[in-house]
Design an enzyme around this catalytic site. Structure first.
Site, PDB file in Angstrom:
ATOM      1  N   VAL A   1       1.001  -1.340  -0.208  1.00  0.00           N
ATOM      2  CA  VAL A   1      -0.243   0.270  -0.149  1.00  0.00           C
ATOM      3  C   VAL A   1       0.844   1.119   0.000  1.00  0.00           C
ATOM      4  O   VAL A   1       1.695   1.088   0.732  1.00  0.00           O
ATOM      5  CB  VAL A   1      -0.831  -0.336   1.331  1.00  0.00           C
ATOM      6  CG1 VAL A   1      -2.039   1.255   1.123  1.00  0.00           C
ATOM      7  CG2 VAL A   1      -2.012  -1.480   1.408  1.00  0.00           C
ATOM      8  N   CYS A   2      -0.035   2.539  -0.795  1.00  0.00           N
ATOM      9  CA  CYS A   2       0.984   3.934  -1.172  1.00  0.00           C
ATOM     10  C   CYS A   2       0.360   4.585  -0.701  1.00  0.00           C
ATOM     11  O   CYS A   2      -1.603   4.485  -0.785  1.00  0.00           O
ATOM     12  CB  CYS A   2       2.125   3.477  -2.030  1.00  0.00           C
ATOM     13  SG  CYS A   2       1.247   3.450  -3.746  1.00  0.00           S
ATOM     14  N   ALA A   3       0.971   5.908  -1.233  1.00  0.00           N
ATOM     15  CA  ALA A   3      -0.570   6.970  -1.177  1.00  0.00           C
ATOM     16  C   ALA A   3      -1.166   7.152  -2.799  1.00  0.00           C
ATOM     17  O   ALA A   3      -2.691   7.112  -2.591  1.00  0.00           O
ATOM     18  CB  ALA A   3       0.372   8.585  -0.652  1.00  0.00           C
TER      19      ALA A   3
ATOM     20  N   MET B   1      -4.016   4.777  -0.997  1.00  0.00           N
ATOM     21  CA  MET B   1      -4.703   5.405   0.526  1.00  0.00           C
ATOM     22  C   MET B   1      -6.301   6.509  -0.467  1.00  0.00           C
ATOM     23  O   MET B   1      -6.731   6.639   0.547  1.00  0.00           O
ATOM     24  CB  MET B   1      -3.874   5.643   0.800  1.00  0.00           C
ATOM     25  CG  MET B   1      -2.953   4.472   1.896  1.00  0.00           C
ATOM     26  SD  MET B   1      -4.457   3.348   2.839  1.00  0.00           S
ATOM     27  CE  MET B   1      -4.746   4.314   4.395  1.00  0.00           C
TER      28      MET B   1
END
Length: 378
Positions: free
Chosen positions: A71-73, A99
């Site tokens: 997961v990242c932004a 996200m």
């Protein structure tokens, strides 16, 4: 190429209490502030920049017996890391859209029909914004629908209404929101629906609206599903609840499952705490204890029911919610005014956007809403 896991797939894992291992490659402060919550989720936070030279140092920290999600932004960094892990022989997925997509996902969940006997007179559908903790509602009856506390992801509601072949005739905001941008006005403009807002929260708005006053009744469908407005200030001076068909109590941001609303987002905590106590300890206690409370937010993932909905009988909350069981008014006032979480991200800009004073572009709106909801006192 690594597999993309959608926000809907992750949401189903949350609702079904499935296991998931999340490798979050955002910076440590972003991860500490806000992450994907799940009762059976495990986490490893390693910033993306620490992995640019390779993933060998974290391989022994990643399980091989459960799904691993990177997961990242925004998605890009997680794809890069996921592909390195795939090259190292691991099977992983990355979160499609990052996200930002998680913040925007809405999961519609039917709460059931509005009458227990005789002909079906409609239903209430709860839209769970799983990553942000926001809850909005569509009340449906015989081809018509009412929306309550819609988010800015307006297409989700419009597409759902089209799929159900219903016309949105009324759109309500229980109060002037400070933690997320309302989609109410936009939906009303697109559908020709009436947009309602409590006038005490609307003194500075730049647009026309229908005044949502205490005792207002709205009919949904030919069979008169009754939506009754109930003035319940405290979170804001205009906060208004709804009693729907004598079964549901939509509490806005006054009462949650495990907490109560905060009174300070307009900087008036000391002024509004008395209103908050009166709404919780007088107005709500005069209602039927059999009403099912439907709040505008949830705080903890544990508040989700088995089907993913957020709902509980008022009688249960009156017995178990700490904020409803503080007899000493001075103790209540101290708890409410001195036990406040950080302000929501960009809350003043969000308020001004919901007033019509600002019209930020989509990317700016997304940035304004980053982070968890912070509307409660716990």
């Amino acid at each position: 190429m690594a597999h993309a896991m959608t926000t809907q797939e992750v949401t189903q894992k949350v609702i079904n209490r499935q296991s998931l291992f999340i490798l979050d490659v955002r910076n440590e402060d972003a991860f500490a502030d806000w992450k994907i919550e799940g009762e059976n989720f495990n986490y490893l936070n390693v910033p993306y920049f620490d992995l640019l030279d390779g993933v060998e140092d974290i391989l022994d920290q990643l399980p091989t017996d459960q799904d691993v999600l990177v997961v990242c932004a925004k998605e890009g960094s997680s794809i890069f890391v996921a592909e390195m892990l795939e090259e190292a022989g691991r099977t992983v997925s990355y979160l499609a859209g990052g996200m930002k997509a998680w913040s925007e996902h809405l999961e519609p969940i039917s709460l059931g029909t509005l009458n227990e006997t005789g002909q079906d007179r409609g239903e209430v559908v709860q839209f769970v914004r799983i990553g942000k903790g926001c809850l909005s509602y569509m009340i449906i009856s015989e081809g018509e629908a009412v929306l309550v506390d819609a988010t800015r992801m307006t297409d989700v509601y419009l597409d759902y209404a089209a799929a159900r072949n219903v016309k949105i005739t009324h759109v309500f905001d229980t109060h002037l929101h400070a933690d997320h941008i309302s989609g109410g006005r936009e939906i009303a403009e697109k559908t020709g629906a009436t947009y309602w807002l409590p006038p005490k929260d609307a003194t500075d708005v730049t647009f026309e609206y229908a005044a949502l006053e205490d005792g207002s009744h709205v009919q949904v469908g030919d069979t008169q599903i009754d939506v009754l407005a109930l003035y319940s200030p405290g979170h804001t001076i205009g906060s208004t609840s709804f009693v729907v068909d004598n079964r549901y109590l939509l509490t806005g941001d006054i009462l949650f499952i495990d907490s109560i609303g905060r009174p300070d987002l307009a900087g008036l905590a000391d002024d509004w705490v008395g209103d908050l106590r009166n709404s919780l300890y007088t107005t709500y206690r005069e209602l039927s204890n059999d009403l099912i409370v439907l709040p505008a937010h949830f705080m903890l993932i544990e508040e989700l029911n088995a089907d993913g909905s957020v709902a509980e009988k008022l009688s249960i909350l009156l017995a178990n919610n700490h904020g409803l069981n503080i007899e000493d008014e001075a103790v209540f006032r101290k708890m409410v005014t001195e036990n406040l979480p950080p302000q929501p991200n960009a809350y003043q800009e969000i308020r001004e956007t919901n007033m019509g004073k600002k019209t930020p572009d989509l990317e700016t709106q997304r940035e304004m809403e980053v982070g968890p909801n912070r509307c409660a006192v716990r």
